[in-house]
Design a protein around this motif. Structure first.
Motif, PDB file in Angstrom:
ATOM      1  N   ASP A 185      26.028  68.434  44.440  1.00  0.00           N
ATOM      2  CA  ASP A 185      27.199  68.607  45.298  1.00  0.00           C
ATOM      3  C   ASP A 185      28.179  69.586  44.650  1.00  0.00           C
ATOM      4  O   ASP A 185      28.154  69.829  43.445  1.00  0.00           O
ATOM      5  N   THR A 199      26.655  63.684  42.890  1.00  0.00           N
ATOM      6  CA  THR A 199      27.898  63.859  43.627  1.00  0.00           C
ATOM      7  C   THR A 199      28.928  62.845  43.150  1.00  0.00           C
ATOM      8  O   THR A 199      28.578  61.771  42.637  1.00  0.00           O
ATOM      9  N   ILE A 234      28.924  61.871  50.655  1.00  0.00           N
ATOM     10  CA  ILE A 234      27.826  62.814  50.425  1.00  0.00           C
ATOM     11  C   ILE A 234      26.608  62.069  49.892  1.00  0.00           C
ATOM     12  O   ILE A 234      25.465  62.347  50.285  1.00  0.00           O
TER      13      ILE A 234
END
Length: 464
Positions: free
Chosen positions: A243, A396, A401
């Protein structure tokens, strides 16, 4: 005929095993079938537990010599070979634990009028003769995962080790004998491929356990005799989503371990890493610096982090794949060259073409590919586009996410903030699509090898 066992680091012979011909295997299959059919010959559960407990104790006592054998025949760095030995000991102990925890279950019958007046329960029985074919990359623990459950569930088993690493398998089988297992219940079967296929496809084989290449596994599955059950464990090209704005120090060490552990010779090794395009240059530089710092060399040295590939032909293949990717436009950030006949530098490639072999096929070597992405959906789409599906990962700091990737990444397991090569021996471990069939892990394999039988009893008051 014999197999000469070579140390992959220096190519020196360290031992040999005599091959078993079909006439002997034919007798052993008959023997296995007879053992299974004669219920008086079955080993009582308490005796199986005692055998496995003694085997675990013997393995613990010989842990250092077993680890050195793994390093010498398989090229796994000693620090990792010790970890494999510890896991193999634990795998045998898990077989015992599962015997204590497993059993049948009650089936509710009075849920409808048709079932009224009846009770039902299940219990487990051994499925029958097991044939196991194993891989080289974990030459002791994979054998423990295939043979241990067979012994635990009371199935006679014939085990064929990988040609490159038969010594660890032989040691494990001999430890079982020393622990009190009658040799008829476990046979060490190094043999040629054509003889192995004959053994696997024989109608006396009740269960086939295979760890190795997808090409071979699916071919053998297509030729099994009717009724033979099967478990296949292959590999993949494990994807990792990174991410945006996640601190690199939270990611790089894990990717280095997951991508270069055992020089990438792991079925769920980190292979394809997707990074926000704006962050790709700095991320690649950090990962490349880490790869360059890894110590490559003799696996029996304490400081070695990456050992050799299993044979020179694998270095030739990987060298050709990397060269083709670079010629097609990939940027080489680290490695990309061989050190010797079986040593290859840990390699980091940036944006290899999606059609390149390093992007589409399992490398099974010390190569990690980085790809820039402009949207998380684009990264997930590319991660899922191959016919493999095993373990995937996302790094992340944002929960939504993590949830989004867990839901959408193709895989039997999605790891959050960890590399794809993580495994403990009691968890389910399963390849989907081309990556395998069935579920590994000690308890799951024991369940496959001991299917449930159901008993339904009609109460006497309900009789006409």
């Amino acid at each position: 005929m014999t197999w000469q066992v070579l140390n992959p680091y220096d190519q020196k012979c360290i031992g040999s095993v005599d091959l078993v011909d079909w006439s002997k295997i034919d007798r052993w299959l008959d023997e296995a079938r007879t053992l299974h059919e004669d219920r008086q010959a079955w080993i009582p559960v308490h005796e199986r537990i005692a055998i496995l407990q003694r085997a675990s104790s013997l393995m613990h006592e010989r842990a250092e010599s077993l680890a050195m054998q793994i390093a010498r025949e398989g090229g796994k760095p000693l620090v990792d070979a010790r970890a494999e030995t510890s896991r193999a000991v634990q795998s045998v102990e898990l077989c015992v634990h599962e015997l204590f925890a497993s059993g049948g279950r009650q089936i509710p019958m009075e849920l409808t009028e048709a079932g009224a007046g009846r009770t039902a329960y299940t219990f487990r029985e051994p499925i029958g003769p097991v044939v196991a074919i194993s891989a080289f990359n974990h030459p002791l623990n994979l054998i423990a995962h295939q043979v241990g459950p067979a012994v635990a569930t009371g199935c006679p088993v014939l085990v064929k080790p990988a040609k490159d690493t038969p010594l660890s398998c032989k040691s494990f089988v001999e430890i079982l004998y020393e622990a009190g297992l009658d040799e008829r219940w476990c046979r060490f079967v190094p043999c040629t491929d054509d003889v192995a296929e004959q053994m696997v496809t024989d109608p006396r084989t009740a269960f086939f356990s295979f760890i190795g290449s997808a090409k071979v596994g699916w071919m053998l599955r297509s030729r099994l005799a009717p009724g033979t059950r099967v478990a296949l464990e292959h590999g993949g090209a494990a994807p990792v989503i990174v991410d945006e704005n996640i601190p690199r120090e939270n990611v790089i060490p894990s990717l280095l371990k997951g991508g270069f552990y055992h020089s990438g010779q792991v079925c769920v090794s980190v292979q394809r890493v997707f990074v926000p395009r704006a962050e790709l240059p700095d991320f690649a530089a950090a990962l490349a610096a880490g790869a360059k710092a890894l110590k490559v060399g003799d696996p029996t040295n304490e400081e070695t982090q990456c050992g050799p590939l299993i044979r020179p032909a694998e270095v030739d293949r990987i060298e050709a794949w990397v060269a083709a990717a670079v010629e097609s436009g990939a940027e080489l950030a680290a490695g990309g060259k061989r050190i010797g006949p079986t040593l290859y530098h840990p390699t980091v490639l940036i944006d290899p073409p999606r059609a390149a072999k390093v992007s589409r096929e399992e490398v099974f070597g010390p190569v990690v590919c980085l790809y820039g992405y402009d949207s998380i959906d684009a990264a997930i789409s590319q991660a899922n586009e191959l016919p493999y599906s095993f373990q995937a990962a996302v790094f992340t700091e944002r929960q939504h996410i993590a949830d989004y990737c867990v839901e959408r990444l193709s895989g039997s397991t999605v790891l959050v903030n960890d590399h794809t090569a993580f495994r403990v021996d009691w968890m389910p471990f399963a390849g989907r699509r081309h990556s395998g069939l069935g579920t590994g892990g000690i308890g799951y394999t024991m369940s496959d090898m001991s299917p449930e039988k159901m008993v339904i009893t009609r109460s006497s008051s309900g009789l006409d």
